[in-house]
Every structure is written in C-alpha cells, then in structure tokens.
Write a protein that holds these residues in place. Structure first.
Motif, PDB file in Angstrom:
ATOM      1  N   LEU A 205       0.832  -1.210   0.000  1.00  0.00           N
ATOM      2  CA  LEU A 205       0.000   0.000   0.000  1.00  0.00           C
ATOM      3  C   LEU A 205       0.865   1.257   0.000  1.00  0.00           C
ATOM      4  O   LEU A 205       0.528   2.258  -0.650  1.00  0.00           O
ATOM      5  CB  LEU A 205      -0.932  -0.003   1.210  1.00  0.00           C
ATOM      6  N   THR A 206       1.971   1.206   0.728  1.00  0.00           N
ATOM      7  CA  THR A 206       2.856   2.373   0.799  1.00  0.00           C
ATOM      8  C   THR A 206       3.499   2.644  -0.558  1.00  0.00           C
ATOM      9  O   THR A 206       3.576   3.792  -1.008  1.00  0.00           O
ATOM     10  CB  THR A 206       3.953   2.156   1.859  1.00  0.00           C
ATOM     11  N   LEU A 207       3.953   1.578  -1.224  1.00  0.00           N
ATOM     12  CA  LEU A 207       4.591   1.740  -2.532  1.00  0.00           C
ATOM     13  C   LEU A 207       3.612   2.257  -3.583  1.00  0.00           C
ATOM     14  O   LEU A 207       4.013   2.911  -4.549  1.00  0.00           O
ATOM     15  CB  LEU A 207       5.189   0.404  -2.997  1.00  0.00           C
ATOM     16  N   LEU A 208       2.330   1.955  -3.412  1.00  0.00           N
ATOM     17  CA  LEU A 208       1.317   2.403  -4.375  1.00  0.00           C
ATOM     18  C   LEU A 208       0.745   3.779  -4.034  1.00  0.00           C
ATOM     19  O   LEU A 208      -0.017   4.337  -4.814  1.00  0.00           O
ATOM     20  CB  LEU A 208       0.173   1.385  -4.450  1.00  0.00           C
ATOM     21  N   SER A 209       1.122   4.312  -2.873  1.00  0.00           N
ATOM     22  CA  SER A 209       0.586   5.600  -2.455  1.00  0.00           C
ATOM     23  C   SER A 209       1.359   6.741  -3.114  1.00  0.00           C
ATOM     24  O   SER A 209       2.479   6.568  -3.579  1.00  0.00           O
ATOM     25  CB  SER A 209       0.671   5.737  -0.931  1.00  0.00           C
ATOM     26  N   SER A 210       0.738   7.896  -3.138  1.00  0.00           N
ATOM     27  CA  SER A 210       1.375   9.085  -3.701  1.00  0.00           C
ATOM     28  C   SER A 210       1.343  10.202  -2.681  1.00  0.00           C
ATOM     29  O   SER A 210       0.280  10.558  -2.182  1.00  0.00           O
ATOM     30  CB  SER A 210       0.656   9.526  -4.972  1.00  0.00           C
ATOM     31  N   THR A 211       2.520  10.727  -2.344  1.00  0.00           N
ATOM     32  CA  THR A 211       2.593  11.849  -1.408  1.00  0.00           C
ATOM     33  C   THR A 211       3.224  13.067  -2.075  1.00  0.00           C
ATOM     34  O   THR A 211       3.566  14.031  -1.415  1.00  0.00           O
ATOM     35  CB  THR A 211       3.430  11.469  -0.169  1.00  0.00           C
ATOM     36  N   ASP A 212       3.385  13.012  -3.386  1.00  0.00           N
ATOM     37  CA  ASP A 212       4.030  14.108  -4.113  1.00  0.00           C
ATOM     38  C   ASP A 212       3.197  14.431  -5.353  1.00  0.00           C
ATOM     39  O   ASP A 212       3.086  13.611  -6.256  1.00  0.00           O
ATOM     40  CB  ASP A 212       5.450  13.688  -4.515  1.00  0.00           C
ATOM     41  N   ALA A 346       9.640   4.350   5.922  1.00  0.00           N
ATOM     42  CA  ALA A 346       9.622   4.443   7.385  1.00  0.00           C
ATOM     43  C   ALA A 346       8.168   4.423   7.868  1.00  0.00           C
ATOM     44  O   ALA A 346       7.312   5.134   7.325  1.00  0.00           O
ATOM     45  CB  ALA A 346      10.320   5.713   7.845  1.00  0.00           C
ATOM     46  N   LEU A 347       7.898   3.595   8.880  1.00  0.00           N
ATOM     47  CA  LEU A 347       6.538   3.404   9.391  1.00  0.00           C
ATOM     48  C   LEU A 347       6.524   3.578  10.905  1.00  0.00           C
ATOM     49  O   LEU A 347       7.416   3.086  11.596  1.00  0.00           O
ATOM     50  CB  LEU A 347       6.037   1.996   9.055  1.00  0.00           C
ATOM     51  N   SER A 348       5.499   4.258  11.393  1.00  0.00           N
ATOM     52  CA  SER A 348       5.362   4.413  12.836  1.00  0.00           C
ATOM     53  C   SER A 348       3.896   4.256  13.225  1.00  0.00           C
ATOM     54  O   SER A 348       3.014   4.791  12.546  1.00  0.00           O
ATOM     55  CB  SER A 348       5.859   5.791  13.278  1.00  0.00           C
ATOM     56  N   PRO A 349       3.602   3.479  14.284  1.00  0.00           N
ATOM     57  CA  PRO A 349       2.212   3.312  14.718  1.00  0.00           C
ATOM     58  C   PRO A 349       1.566   4.665  14.976  1.00  0.00           C
ATOM     59  O   PRO A 349       2.176   5.572  15.538  1.00  0.00           O
ATOM     60  CB  PRO A 349       2.330   2.501  16.009  1.00  0.00           C
ATOM     61  N   CYS A 350       0.311   4.784  14.570  1.00  0.00           N
ATOM     62  CA  CYS A 350      -0.395   6.064  14.640  1.00  0.00           C
ATOM     63  C   CYS A 350      -1.663   5.879  15.452  1.00  0.00           C
ATOM     64  O   CYS A 350      -2.496   5.033  15.115  1.00  0.00           O
ATOM     65  CB  CYS A 350      -0.713   6.526  13.216  1.00  0.00           C
ATOM     66  N   LEU A 351      -1.827   6.654  16.521  1.00  0.00           N
ATOM     67  CA  LEU A 351      -3.045   6.594  17.317  1.00  0.00           C
ATOM     68  C   LEU A 351      -4.189   7.256  16.560  1.00  0.00           C
ATOM     69  O   LEU A 351      -3.977   8.111  15.706  1.00  0.00           O
ATOM     70  CB  LEU A 351      -2.833   7.298  18.663  1.00  0.00           C
ATOM     71  N   VAL A 361      -1.454   8.141   5.955  1.00  0.00           N
ATOM     72  CA  VAL A 361      -1.616   7.012   6.877  1.00  0.00           C
ATOM     73  C   VAL A 361      -1.959   5.757   6.089  1.00  0.00           C
ATOM     74  O   VAL A 361      -2.736   5.796   5.133  1.00  0.00           O
ATOM     75  CB  VAL A 361      -2.728   7.311   7.917  1.00  0.00           C
ATOM     76  N   ILE A 362      -1.347   4.634   6.477  1.00  0.00           N
ATOM     77  CA  ILE A 362      -1.623   3.334   5.858  1.00  0.00           C
ATOM     78  C   ILE A 362      -2.324   2.443   6.882  1.00  0.00           C
ATOM     79  O   ILE A 362      -1.825   2.264   8.001  1.00  0.00           O
ATOM     80  CB  ILE A 362      -0.310   2.658   5.404  1.00  0.00           C
ATOM     81  N   PRO A 363      -3.495   1.871   6.539  1.00  0.00           N
ATOM     82  CA  PRO A 363      -4.197   0.995   7.483  1.00  0.00           C
ATOM     83  C   PRO A 363      -3.707  -0.445   7.405  1.00  0.00           C
ATOM     84  O   PRO A 363      -3.396  -0.957   6.335  1.00  0.00           O
ATOM     85  CB  PRO A 363      -5.649   1.099   7.021  1.00  0.00           C
ATOM     86  N   ALA A 364      -3.643  -1.114   8.564  1.00  0.00           N
ATOM     87  CA  ALA A 364      -3.409  -2.561   8.641  1.00  0.00           C
ATOM     88  C   ALA A 364      -4.591  -3.157   9.395  1.00  0.00           C
ATOM     89  O   ALA A 364      -5.537  -2.454   9.747  1.00  0.00           O
ATOM     90  CB  ALA A 364      -2.088  -2.852   9.357  1.00  0.00           C
ATOM     91  N   SER A 365      -4.577  -4.465   9.643  1.00  0.00           N
ATOM     92  CA  SER A 365      -5.725  -5.123  10.281  1.00  0.00           C
ATOM     93  C   SER A 365      -6.017  -4.563  11.668  1.00  0.00           C
ATOM     94  O   SER A 365      -7.154  -4.287  12.014  1.00  0.00           O
ATOM     95  CB  SER A 365      -5.466  -6.634  10.384  1.00  0.00           C
TER      96      SER A 365
END
Length: 429
Positions: A205-212, A346-351, A361-365
C-alpha cells in the motif's frame, strides 16, 4: 534526479569535510559488521569529504511519532521492465528480465548461494497479487535488495545464508508490537505467517501511495501496451502458465507513486546497452580528439536544468551527430541510476486521534501507520562505467543461454514428452 522523483522523495544532503584519520578508523570499525558479500566494497578513505544526509530510517515528514518505535524497510527494486529496443540481438532479452538472468551468473560465481524467486517486473506491475509475491520472495532471499530496521538498528536482511524459517520467526517477534499491539497471538508458524502478510500488505500500500503532486515523473516514455509486462523466468508467471493463463495483469501503477516515477526514469534506457555502446564509442572518439570539450559537453556536470532539458529528447532515430549520441549516453546514465536506487519506507504506529488528513496514513488489520518514503543512492552512474556494463550484459546473457534450458511452449509439452526417445519411421509412398 529530483526532476524525476520530486522534492518529497529526494534528499540532497550536504558536502562535509572529514579528517582522513577519522575515515580510516570508521572503515576499520564497520568492517566486522558488514556481510561477507559486501566486504569487497570499500569506503573512499582519501578524498576527505562525505555527504551528510538525514537518517532515513526515521520518519522525516513529522515529529509527532519520534518518541514511538519506528520500522523502516529498505528495498532496492532493480530494473522493472524488459528491453523494448530493436537493437537487442538476443531474443531471450525480450522474454527474461536482466535481474532474473543475472541471478544464475551470481550463483555460479558464488556471489549468492541460491537463486531468488524475486522478479522486479512483479513488483513494478501494480498488481497487488504479483507485488505480494515479489515482496515475499525478497523476504525469503533478501540478498542485497531488502533490509529491515527497527529504531535505526538492522534486524533483517543481507546476512549470509541462514535458516529462513528461524529468521522469519525472529523477525515476527520484532514486528508483532507494530501490527498486533494488544492481540493475544503467540509464537508459531501461523502467527509468523500472519505478521509477515501484514508487513507485505503495508509495504504494498505504501509503494502504491502518492505523497508528491509535483510534475516530476510525468515524462511518459513507453505506452503501457508496448513491451512485455511479465518475465518468463518469474515463478509467478510460470504458475500462471501451469494454470492455463497466458499472462498476468499488466502494469497498473498510479502515476504519482514512487514506483511509477522510478520506472519512468529507468525507461530512459531507450536503446539497451547494445544500441547505446556504439554511441558511447562515438562520444569517446570525440573526447580523445578534443579532450578540452569534456566540460562543455557536461560529462561530469553540472547536472542542472539545461542538462535535464536535453534528457527530454526521446527520439531513437540516429542522425549520426555527436549531440544525439551524447543525449542517449546521458539518458542511459540516468536510467542506470534509477535501476540501482534504494527506496526507504519508514513506518510508525499512529493513534486514532493523531490520524488526520494532513498526514499520510496506511491501514493494517489492527493498526494504522504514519509513513514517509524516500529514495537514495542517486549519484549519477559514471560515464566510464559504460564499457563495463556492455561487457557484463554480454556475459550475463551468454551464461543464461548456455546454462538454462529453453522453456517449452505451452500446450506442446505433452505431445513429445521424451523427444530423445522418439524414432521417425519413413515409408515409401
């Protein structure tokens, strides 16, 4: 390279001066930590200069998660397309990608102990099923193409051959707090497999996302209908053939994602090294006759806007001029740089209360991740490396043709299962 990838993904760094003694001590200190396969690469201990870059194993888009654990995945995706140039002399190069062919030579020469199932075309396909297969293959046989860091410390990848199952169990222990922070999952193959799948899902999902959203990477070079979208050597493609399918779903990369931008830069290799090498020789003959023009031709830079504008000439009809040859040589150097770059995720848990529209933000289960994506190893490939690339290409292809049996045509395998045992009988008519 910022013109291809965009400001959000590229970090320019700063040139800093270092005492020579410090560099020598550093080289000695890190030697014991390096995998055996990388010990033939040395630091430059004589220049006295280095690049100061941000620590890309950390999140660089915001500071809110700095106090939380950070997971970072480094991927070196390699070349994501099969040559489409008419200059290619061996038909096999139109069927099997460079990475898959090179694997056989690397194993034969002792570089790696076994052939990886990873094929770059699967990762660059945009098809989630193929991407999952590619990432799982990288995790099984990381070689030098995948590393995982936790809080800046390497926890997986690029080690000498070990037990994959044991490595995955150890990796799952590191990853469990990220993906199942309050879940009762315990050890065992089921737990390990579930966590690895979550990791692969999030990376995809991160590789397919666009932030630019900038214009970088909009130089579309090859229509999606041109060229092969699958490599015959990919185990994924072979499985499809066994199931009676002729091909997998082609490229569906979103235009803004980093993989798309990377592939477009790679495709500046319009002629393949076989078509490029005679043009390199043309430039080289000119430089031997007029060495003072090396700066004028921007062989060593500056790599500025004027340099980039020349790269936009995508013609492939040789007019016999030095200008044409030089443009293709410079395009090839940029393409080779893109083929060898690394992507840092780089990934960090997000409250829940920290997840807003302002932060990707990328969602997981069972978790959500703030993330940042960067690309590095973007030093332009040297002009002088082109003869080596030409020689290596011939070596890779000739070894593959000599040592890998040709693939049987689908549907004909059962017709003459044992051709050596057949006898042709001729009757008078």
């Amino acid at each position: 390279m910022t013109e291809f990838f965009g400001e959000n993904y590229v970090h320019h760094g700063e040139v800093v001066q270092l005492p020579l003694d410090f560099v020598k001590q550093l080289c000695l200190k890190i030697q014991a930590e390096r995998p055996e396969s990388r010990c033939d690469k040395d630091l430059d201990t004589l220049s006295g200069y280095a690049m100061c870059l941000p620590n890309l194993t950390r999140l660089h888009t915001s500071h809110f998660a700095e106090h939380r654990p950070i997971l970072c995945v480094e991927i070196k995706p390699k070349c994501g397309f099969i040559p489409f140039s008419r200059h290619v002399t061996q038909e096999m190069k139109h069927k099997v990608c460079r990475y898959c062919m090179h694997q056989h030579l690397k194993v034969a020469t002792g570089k790696w102990k076994q052939i990886s199932k990873y094929c770059p075309l699967d990762l660059f396909s945009g098809n989630k099923q193929r991407m999952h297969f590619a990432l799982k293959s990288l995790l099984q046989e990381a070689q030098n193409n995948l590393k995982i860091f936790k809080n800046g410390e390497l926890i997986y990848g690029c080690g000498d051959q070990r037990d994959t199952a044991a490595d995955w169990n150890e990796l799952a222990c590191h990853l469990k707090p990220f993906f199942y922070p309050s879940n009762g999952l315990v050890g065992g193959p089921h737990c390990t497999g579930t966590i690895i799948k979550e990791l692969i899902h999030v990376i995809t999902l991160t590789l397919l996302s666009s932030t630019d959203k900038c214009r970088a990477g909009d130089m579309r070079l090859v229509p999606s209908s041109q060229g092969r979208s699958c490599c015959e050597a990919s185990p994924f493609s072979k499985e499809l053939l066994r199931n009676g399918k002729s091909h997998a779903e082609g490229s569906g990369l979103p235009r803004g994602c980093l993989l798309y931008k990377t592939l477009q830069a790679q495709m500046l290799d319009l002629l393949d090294i076989e078509g490029l090498y005679p043009l390199y020789r043309r430039v080289e003959r000119h430089l031997q006759e007029f060495p003072e023009e090396r700066d004028l031709l921007q062989i060593d830079g500056p790599y500025n806007e004027a340099f980039y504008q020349k790269l936009r000439d995508l013609s492939t009809e040789d007019d016999g001029t030095l200008a044409y040859a030089l443009t293709k040589v410079q395009q090839y150097r940029v393409a080779m740089t893109a083929k060898d770059c690394s992507i840092m995720i780089a990934l960090s848990p997000c409250l829940q209360d920290e997840c807003s529209d302002q932060r990707p933000v990328i969602p997981a289960s069972r978790a959500r991740f703030a993330f940042s994506v960067s690309v590095l190893d973007l030093d332009l490939k040297p002009y002088e490396s082109i003869p080596h690339q030409h020689k290596l290409d011939g070596k890779i292809v000739s070894y593959y043709l000599k040592n890998v049996p040709p693939k049987k045509e689908p549907g004909k395998a059962g017709l003459l299962a044992e051709p050596d045992d057949c006898t042709l009988v001729l009757h008078k008519v």
